[in-house]
Design an enzyme around this catalytic site. Structure first.
Site, PDB file in Angstrom:
ATOM      1  N   LYS A 129       0.831  -1.442  -0.062  1.00 37.87           N
ATOM      2  CA  LYS A 129       0.205  -0.145   0.000  1.00 37.87           C
ATOM      3  C   LYS A 129       0.804   1.241  -0.013  1.00 37.87           C
ATOM      4  O   LYS A 129       0.342   2.137  -0.446  1.00 37.87           O
ATOM      5  CB  LYS A 129      -0.896   0.039   1.098  1.00 37.87           C
ATOM      6  CG  LYS A 129      -1.927  -1.184   1.586  1.00 37.87           C
ATOM      7  CD  LYS A 129      -2.932  -1.404   0.328  1.00 37.87           C
ATOM      8  CE  LYS A 129      -4.055  -2.255   0.788  1.00 37.87           C
ATOM      9  NZ  LYS A 129      -3.554  -3.880   0.695  1.00 37.87           N
TER      10      LYS A 129
HETATM   11  C1  LIG Z   1      -4.017  -4.773   0.416  1.00 33.32           C
HETATM   12  C2  LIG Z   1      -3.499  -6.108   0.359  1.00 33.32           C
HETATM   13  C3  LIG Z   1      -3.630  -7.154  -0.687  1.00 33.32           C
HETATM   14  C4  LIG Z   1      -4.812  -7.115  -1.470  1.00 33.32           C
HETATM   15  O1  LIG Z   1      -4.637  -6.075  -2.567  1.00 33.32           O
HETATM   16  P1  LIG Z   1      -5.843  -5.321  -3.220  1.00 33.32           P
HETATM   17  O2  LIG Z   1      -5.402  -4.318  -3.938  1.00 33.32           O
HETATM   18  O3  LIG Z   1      -6.922  -4.990  -2.407  1.00 33.32           O
HETATM   19  O4  LIG Z   1      -6.331  -6.498  -4.140  1.00 33.32           O
HETATM   20  C5  LIG Z   1      -2.550  -8.043  -0.805  1.00 33.32           C
HETATM   21  N1  LIG Z   1      -1.736  -8.181   0.200  1.00 33.32           N
HETATM   22  C6  LIG Z   1      -1.568  -7.191   1.059  1.00 33.32           C
HETATM   23  C7  LIG Z   1      -0.256  -7.665   2.042  1.00 33.32           C
HETATM   24  C8  LIG Z   1      -2.185  -6.168   1.097  1.00 33.32           C
HETATM   25  O5  LIG Z   1      -1.965  -5.314   2.196  1.00 33.32           O
END
Ligand SMILES: *Cc1c(COP(=O)(O)O)cnc(C)c1O
Length: 513
Positions: A129
């Protein structure tokens, strides 16, 4: 088509760009500029903003292979955020991808067991993120200036664990913004929770809710669509925006690292120019994999987009059957950031495969909010051939962590493990030998307990921070700053609320009577 809708505009450097405007997935109203879409987050009709066309990369792959992460970011983002000037974009990029990341390459590739792990966890909060949330605050502030916004911007976010901290870290102390994060009180890892509730900054507010992630997300969406609240906010000099992955200011920066990964592999001689790769993405809200899909549509040579789910395998079922059905038990897993039954960003794909038909998409989304399910047509299903979906159970993911560690000494987190396990199934099923990149979405240190217990059950008796030190030893990696910081940090946010109290909490924090 309205006048000037797809006009070509001349940029200062004399290059011809096709302006990209953003439309709602739920109505055919007047499209908005990129900066307006970033400011609004969600369209007023409840739809998501989508680009009116997906631009094509205007640099060759071999040109891209000589570029740094920041240069690549500019080349990709300029094509989508066409109302930002070169200077504005480059300033945002410089502020985002700096020493907050613990490596100059920003997103390193690690080869292990015949695949490339694209490590997207070298930012401030050690999860992917950060890739988008370290730039979003700067895009947002720039967008506010461009649109003469006087109100203070209030970021309202629901998190399944990682978004929350990454958004808090991005927005803390950023002038002209406040941020309120709701997380499921019992649905995030202890380290994720500690990271959030120790967040400093007077403009930050963190609240646990009694409910799961979907409850938090639904509550946040309701607040966004609450006209009465919007009026009260306006009077008090505030307006909402979203840092959730529905914001196109999140989506666009995520396209960058797929282009960058391809270019790195090309420059290192791992690929021939134009050779296709598969991309595997551990998926929750469908934002990360949608970015890979956009990259493919920009011309990046991607063969299959492999969508990996955990036991909450609503997406796997969707790819199997064409029916999306959230009426099922919500499972708490060791990959909590993927514990999601409503994958918000899927709406953007649905809209596209419905032939950019807002009416058709709205019908399906209404069915989803009404009956909790919808089914797409055969014609739409044919548009999904770029995707392969599968899932990994808890024990499959755990075994994958253990096996990879034992074979290569490389330790992956629980989310990445879901992706690696699904890739194993894909390979077995298809015998496809295409070179493959796995999006590695979190540092194993973020999910230390689950990771260590997967490697050896004997670790279950150890304390959290003992395990951190043990993981560092075992993997021969140093403990990231983000973890060191919270060893001793004080809990600053203690509010917990019921689902129906979210509005009151927001008004209290903003001191709206
Ligand atoms: C948010 C997240 C995901 C999922 O990603 P999306 O874009 O919501 O599909 C997978 N792994 C981790 C560690 C995340 O923080």
């Amino acid at each position: 088509m309205p006048d000037g809708y797809e006009k070509t505009i001349e940029k200062t450097k004399g290059n011809l760009f096709m302006e990209v405007l953003y439309k709602s997935t739920r109505s055919d109203g007047t499209p908005v500029t990129a900066s307006q879409a970033i400011l609004k987050g969600l369209s007023e009709d409840g739809g998501l903003f989508v680009p009116d066309h997906i631009p094509t990369l205007d640099k060759s792959l071999s040109e891209l292979s000589n570029m740094t992460y920041k240069e690549t970011a500019y080349e990709v983002m300029k094509l989508f955020l066409t109302d930002f000037t070169e200077e504005e974009l480059k300033t945002c990029i410089d502020k985002a991808y700096d020493s907050k990341f613990d490596t100059d390459v920003i997103a390193p590739l690690v080869e292990a067991d015949g695949v490339y792990f694209l490590e997207l966890f070298h930012g401030a909060t050690i999860a992917f993120k950060d890739m988008a949330l370290s730039i979003l605050p700067h895009l947002l502030i720039t967008a506010a200036k461009k649109n003469q916004v006087k109100n203070e911007i209030v970021i309202l976010t629901a998190t399944s664990g990682d978004t929350g901290k990454a958004a808090l870290a991005g927005f803390a102390g950023v002038e002209g913004t406040r941020i309120i994060v709701f997380y499921p009180k019992n649905g995030v890892s202890p380290i994720q929770e500690k990271q959030m509730v120790t967040q400093k900054g007077a403009n930050t507010h963190v609240v646990g809710i009694h409910g799961n992630f979907d409850d938090a997300q639904t509550g946040v969406k309701q607040l966004f669509n609450d006209r009465e609240l919007a009026k009260e906010m306006e009077k008090a000099g505030f307006q909402f925006s979203s840092a959730n992955s529905i914001n196109i200011g999140r989506l666009v920066p995520q396209i960058v690292y797929y282009v960058y990964a391809y270019a790195r592999l090309l420059s290192e001689g791992e690929l021939k120019e134009g050779e296709k790769i598969n991309v595997v993405v551990p998926t929750g809200n469908f934002g990360n994999i949608l970015a890979a899909y956009y990259a493919k549509n920009m011309g990046l040579p991607i063969e299959k987009l492999i969508c990996a789910s955990n036991d909450n395998k609503v997406l796997y079922d969707f790819f199997q059957t064409g029916a999306y059905d959230k009426n099922r038990e919500f499972v708490l897993t060791t990959s909590p950031s993927m514990d999601i039954l409503i994958s918000s960003n899927l709406e953007r794909l649905i809209y596209r495969i419905a032939g950019n038909d807002a009416g058709k998409n709205t019908e399906l989304m209404n069915a989803l909010s009404g009956e909790g399910k919808y089914e797409i047509t055969e014609v739409m299903r044919k548009e999904l051939l770029d995707f392969y979906g599968n899932f990994a159970t808890e024990s499959e993911a755990g075994q994958t962590i253990k096996a990879l560690f034992e074979r290569c000494g490389y330790i992956i987190d629980t989310h990445t493990a879901v992706a690696a396990a699904v890739y194993g199934k894909y390979k077995k099923e298809t015998k496809d030998g295409t070179k493959t990149v796995i999006a590695s979405t979190a540092s194993p240190f973020k999910f230390t307990r689950s990771v260590m217990e997967a490697i050896d059950p004997k670790y279950s008796s150890m304390e959290d921070f003992e395990l951190v030190d043990e993981l560092a030893k075992l993997g021969n990696i140093s403990v990231p700053n983000a973890i060191e910081e919270i060893r001793t940090a004080q809990v600053l946010h203690k509010t917990v609320c019921e689902r129906n109290e979210m509005k009151t909490i927001v008004k209290n924090f903003l001191e709206i009577k």
